[in-house]
Design a protein around this motif. Sequence first.
Motif, mmCIF file in Angstrom:
data_model
loop_
_atom_site.group_PDB
_atom_site.id
_atom_site.type_symbol
_atom_site.label_atom_id
_atom_site.label_comp_id
_atom_site.label_asym_id
_atom_site.label_seq_id
_atom_site.Cartn_x
_atom_site.Cartn_y
_atom_site.Cartn_z
ATOM 1 N N UNK A 34 0.435 -0.920 0.149
ATOM 2 C CA UNK A 34 0.359 0.132 0.375
ATOM 3 C C UNK A 34 0.552 1.644 0.332
ATOM 4 N N UNK A 35 2.005 1.471 0.776
ATOM 5 C CA UNK A 35 2.922 2.945 0.790
ATOM 6 C C UNK A 35 4.120 2.634 0.375
ATOM 7 N N UNK A 36 4.329 0.950 -0.125
ATOM 8 C CA UNK A 36 5.230 1.479 -1.072
ATOM 9 C C UNK A 36 4.841 1.020 -2.856
ATOM 10 N N UNK A 37 4.614 0.537 -2.788
ATOM 11 C CA UNK A 37 3.411 1.192 -4.313
ATOM 12 C C UNK A 37 2.338 1.388 -4.629
ATOM 13 N N UNK A 38 1.898 2.735 -4.968
ATOM 14 C CA UNK A 38 0.527 3.269 -4.732
ATOM 15 C C UNK A 38 0.540 3.066 -6.318
ATOM 16 N N UNK A 39 1.399 2.548 -7.234
ATOM 17 C CA UNK A 39 0.736 2.661 -8.457
ATOM 18 C C UNK A 39 -0.140 1.379 -8.455
ATOM 19 N N UNK A 40 -0.097 0.553 -7.626
ATOM 20 C CA UNK A 40 -0.696 -0.782 -8.114
ATOM 21 C C UNK A 40 -2.282 -1.163 -7.271
ATOM 22 N N UNK A 41 -2.339 0.132 -7.464
ATOM 23 C CA UNK A 41 -3.934 1.590 -6.666
ATOM 24 C C UNK A 41 -4.473 1.961 -8.342
#
Length: 60
Positions: A34-41
């Motif tokens: 959630x915090x390290x790879x926000x692009x997954x959202x």
Amino acid sequence: MMLVHDIRRNESHLIDFRESAPGALREEALQRSWETKPGLLVGVPGMVKGLHEAHQLYGR
């Protein structure tokens, strides 16, 4: 979203082609990154699919 109204039949139809999550994405992956790879959202756009469906149903 697209609302189509057929005036001859007095019927309305809703075509929902909003974005969706990628099919391979799992909830556990979102919780871990959630915090390290926000692009997954990011959602997958559905505009082309929705316009194609509208054309198939109501196009000429």
